[in-house]
Design an enzyme around this catalytic site. Sequence first.
Site, short mmCIF file in Angstrom:
data_model
loop_
_atom_site.label_atom_id
_atom_site.label_comp_id
_atom_site.label_asym_id
_atom_site.label_seq_id
_atom_site.Cartn_x
_atom_site.Cartn_y
_atom_site.Cartn_z
CE LYS A 217 -24.94 -44.24 15.92
NZ LYS A 217 -23.25 -44.43 15.96
O1 G3P Z 1 -20.64 -42.91 16.84
C1 G3P Z 1 -20.72 -41.98 17.59
C2 G3P Z 1 -20.10 -41.44 18.51
O2 G3P Z 1 -19.23 -42.42 18.81
C3 G3P Z 1 -19.34 -40.46 17.94
O3 G3P Z 1 -18.08 -40.41 18.48
O4 G3P Z 1 -15.80 -39.34 18.91
O5 G3P Z 1 -17.26 -38.80 17.02
O6 G3P Z 1 -17.46 -37.99 19.74
P1 G3P Z 1 -16.50 -38.77 18.21
#
Ligand code: G3P
EC number: 2.2.1.2
Length: 217
Positions: free
Chosen positions: A83
């Site tokens: 990633k």
């Molecule tokens: O892993 C990336 C993403 O899904 C992060 O989500 O909830 O931290 O905006 P969030």
Amino acid sequence: MQIFLDSTDTKVIADLASTGLVDGVTTNPTLIAKSGRPMLEVIAEICDLVPGPISAEVAATTADAMIAEGKKLAAIAPNVVVKIPLTRDGLIACAAFADEEIKTNVTLCFSATQALLAAKVGATYISPFIGRLDDYGFDGMDLIRDIRAIYDNYGYETEILAASVRHAAHVKEAAIIGADVVTIPPAVFAELYKHPLTDKGLEQFLKDWASTGQSIL
Ligand code: G3P
């Protein structure tokens, strides 16, 4: 549509993977920090639990260092996906990984032009962040729609991995638009199958069945 879990909680991942409905897992530095465990150990454990793609994120910010870190992460298991953040250096690193046939997930995508560039450098997955756009007063689904149109226009094979998902409605909308994958926090998993009318209906069926005094087995 494939369903990935956005988590580093190996107990929860093992539990939900036992349903047969988990196709992969995504992680990020915040989730690794939350686990309180060494990253390489957690990623290796998740790779054993789920045979599908497991995203492990680099922490470097220069292309050369991202490439070095990514190679180390990719060596953990054959199902690791490296990633990489969507920066200029991240795009350069992504092209290098594509040349070596190392799978990539380009993350922190907030615009359609970012997604276009990720596809041009051969990203395996692009991760548009729906919820964080919604948080800022935009409609995250517009981004998924735009990327779908652009990728279809040119036949790009990069898969759209809808990320930063907050609730089941995000999953539904992403599926209607045609995102290839959605990565969800474990709490959203139950929202995908639970419905109060299902529970109510089952309660009535079981009550009526009991009143017949019958047994199928
Ligand atoms: O892993 C990336 C993403 O899904 C992060 O989500 O909830 O931290 O905006 P969030």
